[in-house]
Design a protein around this motif. Structure first.
Motif, PDB file in Angstrom:
ATOM      1  N   GLN A 114       0.850  -1.184   0.000  1.00 56.58           N
ATOM      2  CA  GLN A 114       0.000   0.000   0.000  1.00 56.58           C
ATOM      3  C   GLN A 114       0.886   1.234   0.000  1.00 56.58           C
ATOM      4  O   GLN A 114       2.114   1.150   0.143  1.00 56.58           O
ATOM      5  CB  GLN A 114      -0.906   0.011   1.231  1.00 56.58           C
ATOM      6  N   VAL A 166       1.186   5.199   1.819  1.00 53.95           N
ATOM      7  CA  VAL A 166       0.689   6.038   2.906  1.00 53.95           C
ATOM      8  C   VAL A 166       1.196   7.463   2.719  1.00 53.95           C
ATOM      9  O   VAL A 166       2.293   7.689   2.196  1.00 53.95           O
ATOM     10  CB  VAL A 166       1.117   5.492   4.289  1.00 53.95           C
ATOM     11  N   SER A 167       0.375   8.418   3.139  1.00 58.56           N
ATOM     12  CA  SER A 167       0.764   9.828   3.052  1.00 58.56           C
ATOM     13  C   SER A 167       1.177  10.295   4.444  1.00 58.56           C
ATOM     14  O   SER A 167       0.330  10.520   5.308  1.00 58.56           O
ATOM     15  CB  SER A 167      -0.398  10.671   2.513  1.00 58.56           C
ATOM     16  N   VAL A 168       2.469  10.390   4.665  1.00 62.32           N
ATOM     17  CA  VAL A 168       3.022  10.671   5.987  1.00 62.32           C
ATOM     18  C   VAL A 168       3.172  12.183   6.173  1.00 62.32           C
ATOM     19  O   VAL A 168       3.748  12.869   5.323  1.00 62.32           O
ATOM     20  CB  VAL A 168       4.393   9.992   6.155  1.00 62.32           C
ATOM     21  N   ARG A 222       4.433  16.770   3.936  1.00 65.37           N
ATOM     22  CA  ARG A 222       3.663  15.589   3.528  1.00 65.37           C
ATOM     23  C   ARG A 222       4.480  14.805   2.512  1.00 65.37           C
ATOM     24  O   ARG A 222       4.988  15.376   1.537  1.00 65.37           O
ATOM     25  CB  ARG A 222       2.333  16.013   2.910  1.00 65.37           C
ATOM     26  N   LEU A 239       4.421  11.002   0.256  1.00 62.39           N
ATOM     27  CA  LEU A 239       3.747   9.759  -0.118  1.00 62.39           C
ATOM     28  C   LEU A 239       4.792   8.644  -0.176  1.00 62.39           C
ATOM     29  O   LEU A 239       5.774   8.736  -0.916  1.00 62.39           O
ATOM     30  CB  LEU A 239       3.057   9.912  -1.473  1.00 62.39           C
ATOM     31  N   ASP A 264      -0.881   8.664   8.313  1.00 64.72           N
ATOM     32  CA  ASP A 264      -1.467   8.546   6.980  1.00 64.72           C
ATOM     33  C   ASP A 264      -2.584   9.580   6.853  1.00 64.72           C
ATOM     34  O   ASP A 264      -3.766   9.257   6.772  1.00 64.72           O
ATOM     35  CB  ASP A 264      -2.009   7.130   6.747  1.00 64.72           C
ATOM     36  N   GLY A 288      -3.779   4.419   2.905  1.00 67.75           N
ATOM     37  CA  GLY A 288      -3.529   3.028   3.261  1.00 67.75           C
ATOM     38  C   GLY A 288      -4.561   2.491   4.222  1.00 67.75           C
ATOM     39  O   GLY A 288      -5.641   3.063   4.401  1.00 67.75           O
ATOM     40  N   PHE A 315      -2.535   2.342  12.653  1.00 65.98           N
ATOM     41  CA  PHE A 315      -1.422   3.292  12.659  1.00 65.98           C
ATOM     42  C   PHE A 315      -1.238   3.831  14.076  1.00 65.98           C
ATOM     43  O   PHE A 315      -2.145   4.445  14.638  1.00 65.98           O
ATOM     44  CB  PHE A 315      -1.699   4.445  11.694  1.00 65.98           C
TER      45      PHE A 315
END
Length: 846
Positions: A490, A492-494, A503, A505, A525, A530, A534
């Motif tokens: 997957q 994830v947008s951290v 931000r 991805l 995320d 995802g 978390f």
């Protein structure tokens, strides 16, 4: 002579074959039986007549003429889960008696009484009542997943679709609604006859009729007539809700027609609003059932209530195409109809509420509900195994309703929105008024897109569980708590804070993904790309303590609350810290959806994850916070949410006095806080729970002031479960163990919750073994959601190690317990595991 001998041998072989056929027949509808019937039977029509008396103690006499094509001359096996005595006669169309055998819930007719080609059987019978939700002045069928056979003899499997031609004889003052449009009504002195138009092909679980004292209105919206049957008595609710219901049904139908390119595939659409309906809705074509309290709202109902109503209307309407028009072949694919109903309803809602943040709505609708099961040891794959339809009800739950839409959105991102739409249009046209399974659809999507989707299919559809995703100094760690070391691919947008919020991805393809700023993550995320549990970092906990309310997007704030809640469950965040954050940050939160979800977390943590000392320390602050938010003039549409939270947590004499004055109309409330009859009953229940000395006075007040008969019936059924006398409560619990006392499952669940309320948890521990012991019978006799709600109502109020031991002991003693029911026990007792498993492990080491 030779011919005669051969004939005798042939007859003997035929008898042996028939005996073998009978030996194979088991309770329920086995997969083997279903496959054999599908290969040999088609073109089914049921011509049905039911005579429904006014007195619910009287039997319902019925007749069914079953037309069908028989491709091979083999025994015909009909399903009928009733006593043999309920079968009054089986005859041919010319009145000739047809011999039959009744075995293991089946009527078996031998080939010598049948013929290849068109057959016609006439069966007179007493209708089975286990799926007739029958009260003094109302009755409604509910036959999903395999309960048509509890009502009448039939081929009760989803891939033998049939046409239904129904006639009902009912009391003269009642109304009737069914799948088909009424084409003739005859009136007599004390009864009337309704004849309904023959339906399009339907699976047996979709056959439905409702009769009783209903009001009826219809609205012409968007070129359609929408009929609405209801029992609501509050005029203000009726006037406010009827136009909205009709408009939203019409909107959902229009949207589905545009998306699929297929006009509404059935003849009529009626809304049937049923008090205390055991589901949110049920998608019978022509007679769509909805829970009345969801449909009829106060004028001051908040956005969450409006959207809940819109969502269930969109969901059930989408089922007309996904589930009704094209149906799964077997109930192991029940998720297939549910995922697209949920997926389409989310899209419909986007148009209906253009000003709502729908990324937020999707997140709140699905992520926490999915994880509620998927983070437990009681989780299961989206696609499950099913050997017999009698166990199909155990397949329903959060995974198919909530995880499935999440992974379908992932698939849509993978192949593109347009390609998914084209694939689904091809799917609906290819199997119109017929059946298809998931494997057929995934192959069709592969041919539409040219992509290989099998790896995605294996991990997301055919595997269970959710990864735990944690951010550490050296990177992102994905953990499979099952011990199988699986990886869920997957992105994830951290969101991370290193000299300013950033931000990034990040694709996750392994158990460890390097990320140099892992320890500085704020939101794991933030854009909800995802799926998993978390966990917050130490940095994010400190950051959110100060800045949570300043995150500009309500989605980010919802993600933050979710991460903090995961932190409580995984023992990285203290429960009292979470509640203090609520008091600190929620007064600035205006988004009703975020408020409601966060308050749901608050209530769970308060009742389950705080020890008694911590609860007492924060009690006054929480009560004061809720009362202040109710009376805050600037709070807007969130006041009722805080009021309901106060009901849940109130403890002090001051807050109970406040609620008592609200109940009696002595407390001035803001004009946008409406206290309706349902609210009065809820307040009464909570006050009596906390002070049983007011039991009789409160009962008298409710009986005097509440006018709605359905609400009063519910009140009288549930109220003894709040008695201060333990002997009375014990008698209520023991009564719930008797099937005949569980006619209304919603009421049963409510009784069980009050009996096992956290305030009564010590006195109620003795109920737990009996409640677990009754589960198999609950599954066999109840509707699809009842086993889960029975367990939730009975276990959620308990937190002691003693109850945790009881649950484990039960599972250990029942090593061969049905797997699906075992999983439901594990998922509904997960909070006990989180509270006590580490302590248990320490004790073992000692």
């Amino acid at each position: 002579m030779v011919c005669r001998v051969l004939a005798v041998i042939s007859l003997l072989l035929s008898l042996v074959s028939c005996e073998k056929e009978q030996d194979k027949v088991e309770d329920g509808v086995s997969l083997e039986l279903a496959k054999e019937r599908k290969a040999n039977i088609g073109g089914v029509t049921y011509k049905l007549y039911f005579s429904i008396p006014a007195e619910k103690s009287e039997a319902i006499m019925a007749e069914s003429t079953i037309f069908f094509e028989l491709f091979d001359l083999v025994p015909v096996i009909l399903d009928f889960k009733e006593a043999k005595e309920n079968i009054l006669a089986v005859t041919s169309s010319d009145g000739r008696k047809i011999p039959y055998t009744f075995k293991n819930e089946h009527i078996i007719i031998q080939p010598e009484h049948l013929k290849k080609g068109r057959n016609e059987l006439v069966i007179q019978f007493k209708a089975g009542e286990s799926s007739l939700n029958r009260s003094d002045d109302m009755l409604y069928t509910l036959l999903v997943p395999d309960r048509c056979r509890t009502l009448m003899p039939c081929f009760d499997q989803p891939d033998i679709k049939a046409r239904f031609k129904l006639t009902l004889k009912i009391p003269s003052r009642w109304r009737a609604v069914a799948n088909g449009e009424p084409i003739r009504t005859e009136y007599f002195s004390d009864y009337k006859l309704y004849e309904f138009e023959e339906t399009k092909p339907l699976s047996t679980y979709l056959f439905a009729f409702t009769v009783g004292r209903f009001s009826y209105v219809e609205r012409y919206v968007g070129g359609r007539w929408i009929g609405i049957y209801h029992r609501e008595t509050d005029t203000s609710k009726i006037n406010a809700s009827i136009p909205v219901i009709a408009r939203e049904v019409s909107h959902a139908l229009d949207w589905m027609e545009n998306y699929t390119g297929i006009r509404y595939p059935f003849d009529v659409y009626n809304v049937v609003a049923i008090p205390d309906f055991q589901y949110g809705g049920m998608e019978h074509p022509g007679a769509v059932y909805y829970r009345a309290s969801t449909m009829f709202l106060d004028r001051n109902a908040d956005l969450s209530a409006w959207m809940k109503r819109s969502d269930v209307i969109a969901h059930e309407t989408a089922h007309m195409w996904f589930g009704d028009y094209v149906t799964m072949r077997w109930f192991n694919d029940v998720w297939l109809k549910e995922v697209f109903a949920g997926f389409m309803s989310d899209k419909i809602m986007t148009q209906l509420y253009p000003d709502v943040n729908h990324r937020l709505n999707f997140f709140l609708n699905h992520y926490e509900p999915a994880l509620r099961t998927d983070r437990t040891k009681g989780t299961h794959p989206i696609l499950q195994e099913l050997d017999n339809l009698k166990d199909a009800g155990t397949l329903y739950g959060d995974i198919i309703y909530h995880k499935a839409p999440i992974v379908m959105r992932m698939l849509e991102r993978e192949i593109s929105e347009r390609r998914l739409q084209v694939g689904l249009q091809r799917y609906l046209r290819r199997w119109s008024y017929s059946n298809a399974d998931w494997d057929e659809l995934i192959k069709l999507l592969e041919s539409t897109t040219g992509q290989d989707l099998q790896a995605w299919n294996e991990i997301w559809i055919k595997e269970s569980g959710a990864p735990v995703i944690e951010f550490q100094k050296n990177g992102i760690v994905m953990t499979d708590e099952s011990g199988k070391n699986r990886v869920w691919p997957q992105a994830v947008s951290v969101f991370w804070d290193y000299m300013g919020l950033k931000r990034t991805l990040i694709p996750l393809r392994d158990s460890l993904t390097p990320f140099r700023y892992g320890a500085a993550v704020v939101l794991p995320d933030g854009d909800v790309m995802g799926y998993g549990c978390f966990l917050p970092t130490d940095f994010s906990i400190r950051f959110l303590d100060d800045e949570l309310g300043n995150l500009n997007d309500p989605l980010y704030r919802a993600v933050a609350w979710q991460a903090l809640y995961e932190g409580v469950l995984h023992k990285k965040v203290k429960g009292e810290f979470f509640l203090k954050l609520c008091i600190k940050h929620l007064p600035q939160e205006k988004n009703n959806l975020v408020v409601n979800r966060t308050l749901s977390f608050l209530r769970i943590i308060y009742s389950t994850y705080l020890d008694e000392g911590s609860r007492q320390l924060i009690q006054d602050d929480l009560e004061r916070f809720c009362i202040n938010m109710v009376n805050n003039k600037a709070e807007g549409k969130n006041k009722k949410s805080y009021f309901n939270t106060l009901l849940s947590i109130c403890s002090s004499p001051k807050s109970c006095s406040y609620l008592s004055s609200v109940l009696k109309g002595e407390q001035d409330l803001p004009e946008d806080v409406t206290i309706n009859e349902q609210d009065k009953i809820s307040i009464a229940f909570n006050l009596v729970l906390r002070d049983t000395s007011v039991y009789e006075d409160t009962k008298a007040y409710i009986m005097r002031t509440v006018k709605n008969k359905d609400l009063l019936d519910r009140f009288e059924y549930v109220y003894p479960s709040l008695s201060g006398d333990k002997q009375v409560r014990d008698s209520v619990f023991n009564a719930l163990l008797v099937r005949e006392n569980r006619v209304n499952e919603v009421w049963v669940e409510e009784c069980l919750r009050w009996l096992n309320h956290p305030r009564r948890r010590m006195e109620a521990e003795g109920y737990v073994p009996k409640m677990l012991g009754a589960l198999q019978e609950i599954q066999e006799t109840g509707d699809i959601f009842f086993p889960g709600s029975w367990l939730s109502a009975g276990l959620s109020g308990h937190t002691s190690k003693n109850v945790y031991t009881m649950v484990n002991s039960f599972l250990e003693k029942h090593a061969n317990y049905p797997q699906n029911l075992k999983l439901k026990i594990l998922s509904n007792s997960d909070h006990l595991r989180r509270l006590h498993s580490e302590e248990e492990n320490r004790d073992r080491l000692k």
